[in-house]
Design a protein around this motif. Sequence first.
Motif, mmCIF file in Angstrom:
data_model
loop_
_atom_site.group_PDB
_atom_site.id
_atom_site.type_symbol
_atom_site.label_atom_id
_atom_site.label_comp_id
_atom_site.label_asym_id
_atom_site.label_seq_id
_atom_site.Cartn_x
_atom_site.Cartn_y
_atom_site.Cartn_z
ATOM 1 N N LYS A 71 -3.781 -56.624 120.706
ATOM 2 C CA LYS A 71 -5.059 -56.073 120.729
ATOM 3 C C LYS A 71 -5.936 -56.264 122.043
ATOM 4 N N ARG A 72 -6.606 -55.273 122.576
ATOM 5 C CA ARG A 72 -7.398 -55.488 123.432
ATOM 6 C C ARG A 72 -9.050 -55.115 123.236
ATOM 7 N N ILE A 73 -9.837 -55.650 123.802
ATOM 8 C CA ILE A 73 -11.377 -55.193 123.789
ATOM 9 C C ILE A 73 -11.896 -54.642 125.131
ATOM 10 N N TYR B 187 -15.001 -52.597 127.044
ATOM 11 C CA TYR B 187 -16.358 -52.388 127.178
ATOM 12 C C TYR B 187 -16.534 -51.858 128.587
ATOM 13 N N GLU C 224 -11.842 -59.885 116.580
ATOM 14 C CA GLU C 224 -13.315 -59.621 116.037
ATOM 15 C C GLU C 224 -14.104 -60.991 116.616
ATOM 16 N N ALA D 265 -14.375 -60.884 120.331
ATOM 17 C CA ALA D 265 -15.244 -59.880 120.784
ATOM 18 C C ALA D 265 -16.541 -60.341 120.584
ATOM 19 N N VAL E 48 -17.355 -60.784 124.647
ATOM 20 C CA VAL E 48 -18.052 -59.406 125.177
ATOM 21 C C VAL E 48 -19.464 -59.643 125.376
ATOM 22 N N TYR F 298 -18.412 -52.099 122.460
ATOM 23 C CA TYR F 298 -17.207 -52.319 122.644
ATOM 24 C C TYR F 298 -16.120 -51.527 121.564
ATOM 25 N N ASN F 299 -14.959 -51.630 122.099
ATOM 26 C CA ASN F 299 -13.989 -50.918 121.171
ATOM 27 C C ASN F 299 -12.790 -51.808 120.977
ATOM 28 N N ILE F 300 -11.954 -52.117 120.020
ATOM 29 C CA ILE F 300 -10.943 -52.980 120.004
ATOM 30 C C ILE F 300 -9.789 -51.813 119.835
#
Lengths: 170, 61
Positions: free
Chosen positions: B3-5, B7, B27, B30, B34, B40-42
Amino acid sequence: MASSINASTSGAGGVITTADATGILNIQSAGTTVAAVSSTGLAVTGTGSVSGDLSFNSGYGSAAVAYGCRAWVNFNGTGTVAIRASGNVSSITDNGTGDYTVNFTTAMPDANYNINGNNQAIAGTANPWIVINGYSGPTYQSPTTAACRIFCQQNGAGYDSAFINLSFFR
Amino acid sequence: MNKRIVYQNDEGGISIIVPADCGLTIEEIAVKDVPTGKAYNIVDVSEIPTDRTFRDAWTWE
């Protein structure tokens, strides 16, 4: 077997001792050996925590205070950017070409830590650098207790390196 | 962790957080890494381009 000193987990409490003739002394917690003293010295098998200064010789010439690496990371900045291995690093932030932030899992006690870094050069070129504090314009950022931003550049331009290694001492 | 975060950063580009194997969930990372107040989006790592030739021009929609 070995002679053991074990803290009791029963309601009565106290210390449980067992003995044999090996000359080895185990220090146990709930039946699990966390340290052993033998003729060769002390071996700690559990997690160690020294609240004072830790000194050792190990070829230095005398026992002297050792200063610890508090965080480190080895990552690939090309293709799918990924962390190979790390310690006390929760993540890296890819901000752009050659531009990364290392985020610490447990914050540093202050921002006066020492930063070491190196990266792999692009084949056939020279002068790979890692610059602390980001790159240009508004992106200059001083290290903080939570994170440190670095920039990889070669011959004055940012670039992505396949091997970026950073360590933080305090 | 695949997974990546992602923004939007303050410099007009996008930042992508790459999680370490540190015992925290994506989570939790993040929330911690962040910048405060940033949306932001995961996303799955497969959504991130691997060709970084124009990395500084990437946008996120």
